[in-house]
Write a protein that holds these residues in place. Structure first.
Motif, mmCIF file in Angstrom:
data_model
loop_
_atom_site.group_PDB
_atom_site.id
_atom_site.type_symbol
_atom_site.label_atom_id
_atom_site.label_comp_id
_atom_site.label_asym_id
_atom_site.label_seq_id
_atom_site.Cartn_x
_atom_site.Cartn_y
_atom_site.Cartn_z
ATOM 1 N N HIS A 18 53.759 35.859 45.886
ATOM 2 C CA HIS A 18 54.466 37.121 46.137
ATOM 3 C C HIS A 18 55.122 37.628 44.846
ATOM 4 O O HIS A 18 55.105 38.831 44.571
ATOM 5 C CB HIS A 18 55.514 36.956 47.243
ATOM 6 N N ILE A 19 55.692 36.716 44.089
ATOM 7 C CA ILE A 19 56.304 37.102 42.805
ATOM 8 C C ILE A 19 55.250 37.692 41.878
ATOM 9 O O ILE A 19 55.461 38.741 41.263
ATOM 10 C CB ILE A 19 57.015 35.888 42.155
ATOM 11 N N ILE A 20 54.107 37.025 41.793
ATOM 12 C CA ILE A 20 53.019 37.531 40.950
ATOM 13 C C ILE A 20 52.581 38.910 41.440
ATOM 14 O O ILE A 20 52.353 39.827 40.646
ATOM 15 C CB ILE A 20 51.834 36.538 40.920
ATOM 16 N N GLY A 21 52.507 39.074 42.747
ATOM 17 C CA GLY A 21 52.146 40.373 43.321
ATOM 18 C C GLY A 21 53.119 41.469 42.908
ATOM 19 O O GLY A 21 52.711 42.572 42.540
ATOM 20 N N GLY A 55 52.587 29.672 31.957
ATOM 21 C CA GLY A 55 52.126 30.745 31.080
ATOM 22 C C GLY A 55 51.675 31.985 31.821
ATOM 23 O O GLY A 55 51.094 32.882 31.223
ATOM 24 N N VAL A 56 51.961 32.046 33.111
ATOM 25 C CA VAL A 56 51.532 33.178 33.923
ATOM 26 C C VAL A 56 52.496 34.356 33.773
ATOM 27 O O VAL A 56 52.099 35.511 33.870
ATOM 28 C CB VAL A 56 51.398 32.762 35.405
ATOM 29 N N VAL A 57 53.791 34.078 33.540
ATOM 30 C CA VAL A 57 54.776 35.142 33.317
ATOM 31 C C VAL A 57 55.524 34.879 32.019
ATOM 32 O O VAL A 57 55.565 33.744 31.510
ATOM 33 C CB VAL A 57 55.786 35.287 34.488
ATOM 34 N N SER A 58 56.121 35.933 31.516
ATOM 35 C CA SER A 58 57.007 35.822 30.347
ATOM 36 C C SER A 58 58.195 36.739 30.603
ATOM 37 O O SER A 58 58.156 37.585 31.496
ATOM 38 C CB SER A 58 56.273 36.217 29.068
ATOM 39 N N TYR A 64 61.098 40.238 33.630
ATOM 40 C CA TYR A 64 59.895 39.411 33.726
ATOM 41 C C TYR A 64 58.657 40.291 33.870
ATOM 42 O O TYR A 64 58.703 41.365 34.494
ATOM 43 C CB TYR A 64 60.000 38.460 34.918
ATOM 44 N N GLU A 65 57.566 39.797 33.277
ATOM 45 C CA GLU A 65 56.289 40.499 33.407
ATOM 46 C C GLU A 65 55.161 39.482 33.479
ATOM 47 O O GLU A 65 55.286 38.348 33.025
ATOM 48 C CB GLU A 65 56.073 41.476 32.254
ATOM 49 N N LEU A 66 54.088 39.922 34.070
ATOM 50 C CA LEU A 66 52.899 39.093 34.206
ATOM 51 C C LEU A 66 52.193 38.984 32.857
ATOM 52 O O LEU A 66 52.074 39.966 32.136
ATOM 53 C CB LEU A 66 51.972 39.744 35.231
ATOM 54 N N THR A 67 51.720 37.800 32.519
ATOM 55 C CA THR A 67 50.982 37.582 31.284
ATOM 56 C C THR A 67 49.496 37.635 31.631
ATOM 57 O O THR A 67 48.857 36.615 31.863
ATOM 58 C CB THR A 67 51.359 36.208 30.660
ATOM 59 N N THR A 68 48.969 38.822 31.676
ATOM 60 C CA THR A 68 47.601 39.015 32.143
ATOM 61 C C THR A 68 46.557 38.368 31.242
ATOM 62 O O THR A 68 45.534 37.891 31.714
ATOM 63 C CB THR A 68 47.284 40.519 32.303
ATOM 64 N N LYS A 70 46.862 35.570 29.680
ATOM 65 C CA LYS A 70 46.828 34.144 30.020
ATOM 66 C C LYS A 70 46.013 33.921 31.299
ATOM 67 O O LYS A 70 45.218 32.993 31.382
ATOM 68 C CB LYS A 70 48.255 33.620 30.202
ATOM 69 N N LEU A 71 46.200 34.777 32.282
ATOM 70 C CA LEU A 71 45.421 34.673 33.516
ATOM 71 C C LEU A 71 43.933 34.856 33.227
ATOM 72 O O LEU A 71 43.090 34.126 33.755
ATOM 73 C CB LEU A 71 45.883 35.712 34.532
ATOM 74 N N ALA A 72 43.616 35.813 32.397
ATOM 75 C CA ALA A 72 42.211 36.062 32.056
ATOM 76 C C ALA A 72 41.615 34.871 31.320
ATOM 77 O O ALA A 72 40.477 34.467 31.574
ATOM 78 C CB ALA A 72 42.089 37.322 31.217
ATOM 79 N N THR A 73 42.385 34.286 30.399
ATOM 80 C CA THR A 73 41.909 33.122 29.645
ATOM 81 C C THR A 73 41.657 31.940 30.577
ATOM 82 O O THR A 73 40.634 31.268 30.481
ATOM 83 C CB THR A 73 42.924 32.730 28.551
ATOM 84 N N LEU A 74 42.607 31.677 31.488
ATOM 85 C CA LEU A 74 42.424 30.580 32.443
ATOM 86 C C LEU A 74 41.198 30.820 33.308
ATOM 87 O O LEU A 74 40.404 29.908 33.532
ATOM 88 C CB LEU A 74 43.657 30.427 33.331
ATOM 89 N N ALA A 75 41.045 32.028 33.778
ATOM 90 C CA ALA A 75 39.889 32.331 34.627
ATOM 91 C C ALA A 75 38.592 32.129 33.858
ATOM 92 O O ALA A 75 37.649 31.542 34.366
ATOM 93 C CB ALA A 75 39.991 33.753 35.155
#
Length: 190
Positions: A18-21, A55-58, A64-68, A70-75
């Protein structure tokens, strides 16, 4: 691998999702997140700390903001790999390679045994390679070797004996690999 496990842990919490959303919509403070999700600020702080560690947020200045990226790299790095497949020995003919790829898991274990005798022979030829010529095996040793390939050790052992690849004493006390097994199955001497 640790990075991937942490990422999966982060995604396994409904509150963190929910936080990520919320963070996909806009940058926001932890107090705003707590208010929107109706959760205690302490829980939000803990969730954000874990998401930041992964590493998903910073955050900067308590926003706070999403570290997109990092998400793309993990994916891309962790989830984008092709599913592994078993790679048979290159010296095998094309038919045998195709049968092995079809009926073996990536680790070389047997998914299922084929019903067609010719295909079953290919699988049995593969299995018998785990037994050395000139060595006597107890039933327990045979079962331990075959268990690496499939749980149905009795069925595999029976198939290997019936195909003439393994021989055994009538009481089952001793098993050995037949020296002429290839000549009986494929018409060639090993």
């Amino acid at each position: 691998m640790r990075e991937m496990l942490d990422f999966l842990k982060a995604m396994s919490s409904a509150d963190r999702l929910h936080i990520i959303g919320l963070l996909t919509q806009k940058r926001t403070s932890r107090s705003d997140i707590a208010a929107q999700l109706d959760l205690p600020i302490r829980e939000i702080v803990d969730h954000l700390a874990f998401l930041e560690q992964v590493g998903v947020v910073s955050h900067e200045d308590q926003i706070y903001e999403l570290t997109t990226d990092k998400l793309a790299t993990l994916a891309r790095d962790q989830l984008g790999h092709r599913r592994p497949v078993y790679v048979p020995a290159p010296e095998l003919d094309d038919r045998a390679q195709k049968v092995l790829k079809t009926y073996l898991d990536p680790d070389g274990s047997v998914k299922q045994l084929p019903l067609q005798p010719a295909k079953l022979r290919v699988i049995l030829n593969y299995l018998v390679q785990a037994f050395e010529h000139g060595i006597d095996y107890t039933e327990k040793e045979v079962n331990a070797i075959l268990r690496r390939f499939n749980e149905d050790t009795a069925g595999l052992c029976r198939d290997l004996v019936d195909a003439g690849m393994l021989d055994r004493e009538s009481d089952g006390s001793r098993y050995w690999r037949r020296p002429d097994w290839r000549s009986r199955v494929e018409g060639r001497v090993a």
